[in-house]
Design a protein around this motif. Structure first.
Motif: not given
Length: 577
Positions: A400, A402, A420, A439, A452-454, A466-468, A488
């Motif tokens: 999570n 994110v 990413k 994602y 809300n997850y990758l 992680e994801i921004e 988030y």
């Protein structure tokens, strides 16, 4: 007046009154009659006489001290009555019956000679046939785990359990038959134990005579300090035993639960579960950590046992050196793996994707996060890192990690930017891992629905994936974030201050910040004050008087006049002149 008799007993000279002498003579005569038919009775009598002489010598306070009836009675109480020395064979006349009679059951006594405090643990050790150390450990565990019941149990046993004083009681305590051979053996053992004291009697006596008062005080103080250190050593031993055993227990449990997330998580468990080091199987890496961390705590536990029982037998040099070698190997491998791990996270790689949000001028952009029922119970259920399986049974990494933020753009239409990120040994490896992050999000009309997850394949290993998410919005855009956004949101609060009290608030993008259109006045107060303070100014005046504090400033804009911020007992009032 009683007549005084001079006697030589066991090679020692004594002054003894006539009544005491007669009683002592009758005592020895009774013992001789009890063992008259046994072989080796002369040697036993000699040993008993020497033991009695040693006990009487302890009673002498000076060279002219006269042994009395009380002293003889005390010695007889220690040595036992003459009937204690009768052989079972003589009484029964049958060897088979004697063998049956000699099989006595153990009796519970306190062994103060081998005890540390009251002899309770040593006595229980004799009774149950175990080392007294284990009895002490059980009592200590009852102190900590049983809310102090160990102390209460010890005090009760100390009160109700008699001390083994006589030779017969000492034999009964260890379960040995009361026979001539055992009595002779016990008397000889006790005699040998105190022989060193007898050898040093003159030294102690004359040494004490030449000590000064200051020397005696110093000796007493030294004894007191040594007692304090001994108590502290025992307490430290208990702490070391509990700590060492507890750590070893949890480490052992951790090995069997690696990859399952059961019972305990170790700091390195996430890397193990992700297959971070493919050259080593999971169990081998867990065993490596067990040796590197567990062996020092094992030796700490041994040190604790040694502090509690200094006479405890050592595990041997072979075991010590073997464990030390295993520890050195485990530490060396752990350092090597640590260096490899650090190099695996050396470079940060990014992959960026942008997509325009086609909104009509009067539309409100609805933003929400959603979860996947297969991996989580609800959108609040979060996990920074987890190894699991997808619907097809494939091992994957779920996270999570994110983040979401809103920024202003000069473009006419809003757009979303997905970054990413992942780490690797090189930039190319890091970017490759970032590209393989899965994602998802959806744009349905004016709705922006974000996962809300990758996810990523297990073969990519855990590398800070992680994801921004950044949503760029032009001035005048209307926003309505869902309550799920608050977990988030990483936006700059000076630009977008998300209010958590409701998910029905409408926000509008203005020149310098995003304002809430339908929030309560108290929630908007910060933004209003901040906005006022940010107005361009060239001159600020602060006035302090009886009415409070007034802050005034002049603006450069022609359409604005002087503004003031007045602070007094009634609160904060912003006024325009």
């Amino acid at each position: 007046m009683n007549k005084t008799v001079n006697i030589n007993l066991g090679g020692m000279f004594f002054h003894i009154d006539e009544d005491a002498y007669q009683k002592l003579t009758r005592y020895f005569d009774a013992i001789k009659r009890s063992i008259s038919n046994s072989s080796g009775h002369d040697e036993i009598i000699k040993d008993i006489e020497m033991r009695v002489s040693e006990l009487l010598n302890d009673k002498q306070k000076t060279d002219k001290y006269v042994i009395g009836l009380k002293d003889v009675d005390a010695v007889i109480a220690v040595m036992g009555q003459p009937e204690d020395y009768i052989i079972e064979d003589d009484l029964k006349g049958s060897q088979s019956f004697s063998d049956h009679s000699n099989r006595r059951t153990k009796k519970l006594y306190r062994d103060k000679e081998k005890g540390m405090i009251g002899g309770v643990a040593a006595g229980l050790g004799h009774y149950f046939g175990v080392d007294a150390v284990w009895i002490r450990i059980v009592l200590i565990l009852l102190v900590f785990a049983g809310f102090g019941t160990g102390i209460l149990a010890y005090i009760i046993l100390w009160i109700v359990t008699p001390e083994a004083v006589t030779t017969t009681e000492k034999l009964e305590m260890t379960g040995e038959p009361v026979t001539i051979s055992n009595i002779e053996k016990k008397v000889r053992e006790e005699f040998e134990n105190v022989s060193d004291k007898i050898k040093n009697v003159d030294y102690d006596k004359y040494g004490n005579q030449i000590k000064t008062g200051v020397g005696k005080i110093g000796s007493s103080f030294s004894d007191f300090i040594m007692t304090i250190f001994k108590i502290f050593a025992k307490f430290l031993g208990v702490i070391l035993i509990i700590t060492g055993i507890t750590i070893l227990f949890f480490l052992l449990i951790g090995i069997f639960t690696l990859g399952s997330g059961i019972f305990i998580d170790f700091p390195w468990q996430g890397f193990i579960e992700a297959g971070n080091f493919t050259d080593y199987p999971i169990w081998a890496f867990g065993l490596l950590m067990f040796f590197a961390v567990g062996i020092p705590f094992f030796f700490l536990a041994l040190l604790g046992f040694k502090l509690l029982a200094p006479n405890m037998k050592s595990i041997g040099n072979i075991a010590k050196y073997t464990l030390f070698a295993l520890w050195l190997i485990a530490v060396a491998l752990a350092i090597s793996i640590g260096i490899k791990q650090a190099s695996a996270f050396a470079v940060d790689g990014r992959v960026v994707k942008k997509e325009t949000l086609n909104l009509n001028p009067n539309d409100t952009l609805l933003i929400k996060f959603k979860h996947n029922d297969y991996f989580a119970k609800n959108v609040e259920d979060r996990n920074d890192f987890m190894v699991t399986q997808d619907s097809t049974g494939t091992d994957i990494i779920y996270s999570n990690e994110v983040s979401f933020k809103i920024e202003k753009t000069e473009e006419k239409l809003p757009y979303i930017q997905i970054e990413k990120e992942a780490r690797g040994k090189s930039l190319s490896e890091a970017k490759r891992r970032a590209e393989q992050i899965k994602y998802g999000y959806k744009i349905i009309g004016n709705q922006l629905i974000l996962d809300n997850y990758l996810l990523t394949d297990l073969k990519n290993k855990y590398r800070d994936q992680e994801i921004e998410i950044t949503v760029f919005v032009p001035e005048g855009t209307l926003l309505k974030p869902d309550a799920s956004v608050q977990n988030y949101d990483r936006s700059d609060d000076e630009f977008f201050n998300l209010h958590y009290s409701s998910d029905n608030y409408i926000y509008k993008v203005e020149n310098s910040q995003i304002k809430c259109l339908n929030c309560p006045a108290d929630e908007n107060e910060y933004n209003d004050v901040y906005s006022t303070a940010r107005d361009d100014s060239t001159d600020v005046t602060v006035t302090i008087n009886n009415n409070g504090v007034t802050v005034e400033k002049d603006t450069l804009k022609s359409n604005k006049t002087n503004k003031g911020l007045k602070i007094n007992k009634d609160g904060i009032i912003i006024k325009t002149n």
